[in-house]
Design an enzyme around this catalytic site. Structure first.
Site: not given
Length: 263
Positions: A49, A161
């Site tokens: 991320s 993510d």
């Protein structure tokens, strides 16, 4: 799992594992500034991320100071593009374009230190390590928070993510040879109030990540934990304080890092 004692004499630097954490991940910049200050060699970077975003920028030539100046100028309007897709509120094209611009269209093969980012195949529920080909779509994939950003379709996989499964990719950093693993975990901070759909989605994701953190210990040679301590809204208006939290935590960890390196 730390570096084996038999490998210490061959240690060439640190393998950085940069955590997910949204705008809290700007603290990674402070840690990088400290590593530069003490000339601690980085053998490779892994990230999930925001950790993947910061890692990509650093690996394509930005110093810690340059990164700090860069993020101070970024506004939400630069990466928000509402989507007509049913897969996420934001299309993510603006974000990908921004990453492509800042990384000058580079690929993983151009990165130094070498970079790997983590995403998740949302259909199979498996971790996907991205380390070849164009950077921008891969970095967008690692930062595509479910529900917020539309997933990235890559090689027939629908990717979201990396923080969904692997907040701090220590396991990936452990594959970097002749290195000790230094993890940077910026933690999870729940907003005291939710006032919008974005807040609800971010808060839901953060609650999930907080539970994941509870059951997924970070086993690295050195773990750096910046004490950010701001609410989500403040993150965007207190960039300097978030980065300073990373610097402070990095400074406290330098003696242990040097000890592990045998310096």
């Amino acid at each position: 799992m730390g570096v084996k004692s038999s490998d210490r004499m061959n240690t060439q630097g640190i393998a950085l594992a940069l955590s997910a954490g949204g705008s809290r991940g700007l603290a990674h910049i402070g840690v990088l500034k400290v590593l530069e200050r003490y000339q601690i060699p980085i053998a490779g970077i892994t990230g999930s991320s925001m950790g993947g975003v910061i890692g990509a920028l650093y690996s394509t030539g930005y110093s810690g100071e340059m990164l700090e100046n860069l993020v101070k100028g970024i506004r939400r309007s630069h990466w928000i593009d509402f989507s007509v897709s049913k897969m996420g509120l934001l299309a993510g094209k603006k974000l990908e374009g921004l990453i492509n611009l800042f990384t000058q269209g580079k690929a993983f093969e151009d990165c130094y230190p070498p970079l790997q980012v983590v995403a998740v195949d949302i259909e199979k529920g498996t971790e996907v390590i991205l380390n070849s080909g164009p950077l921008a779509p891969a970095v967008r994939a690692t930062a595509s928070i479910p529900g917020i950003f539309s997933p990235v379709i890559m090689d027939g996989r629908i990717l979201v993510d990396g923080g969904v499964m692997n907040r701090v990719p220590v396991n990936v950093a452990q594959t970097i040879p002749h290195s000790i693993v230094v993890a940077v975990d910026v933690g999870v901070d729940l907003a005291p109030q939710v006032n919008s759909m974005f807040d609800v989605l971010f808060q839901t994701f953060d609650i999930m990540v907080r539970e994941l953190r509870r059951y997924q210990p970070v086993n690295a040679d050195v773990v750096i934990e910046p004490q950010v301590g701001f609410t989500r809204d403040a993150h965007f208006s207190h960039v300097e304080e978030v980065i300073r939290a990373g610097e402070d935590a990095g400074e406290r960890s330098v003696p242990l890092i040097l000890q592990r390196l045998g310096s």
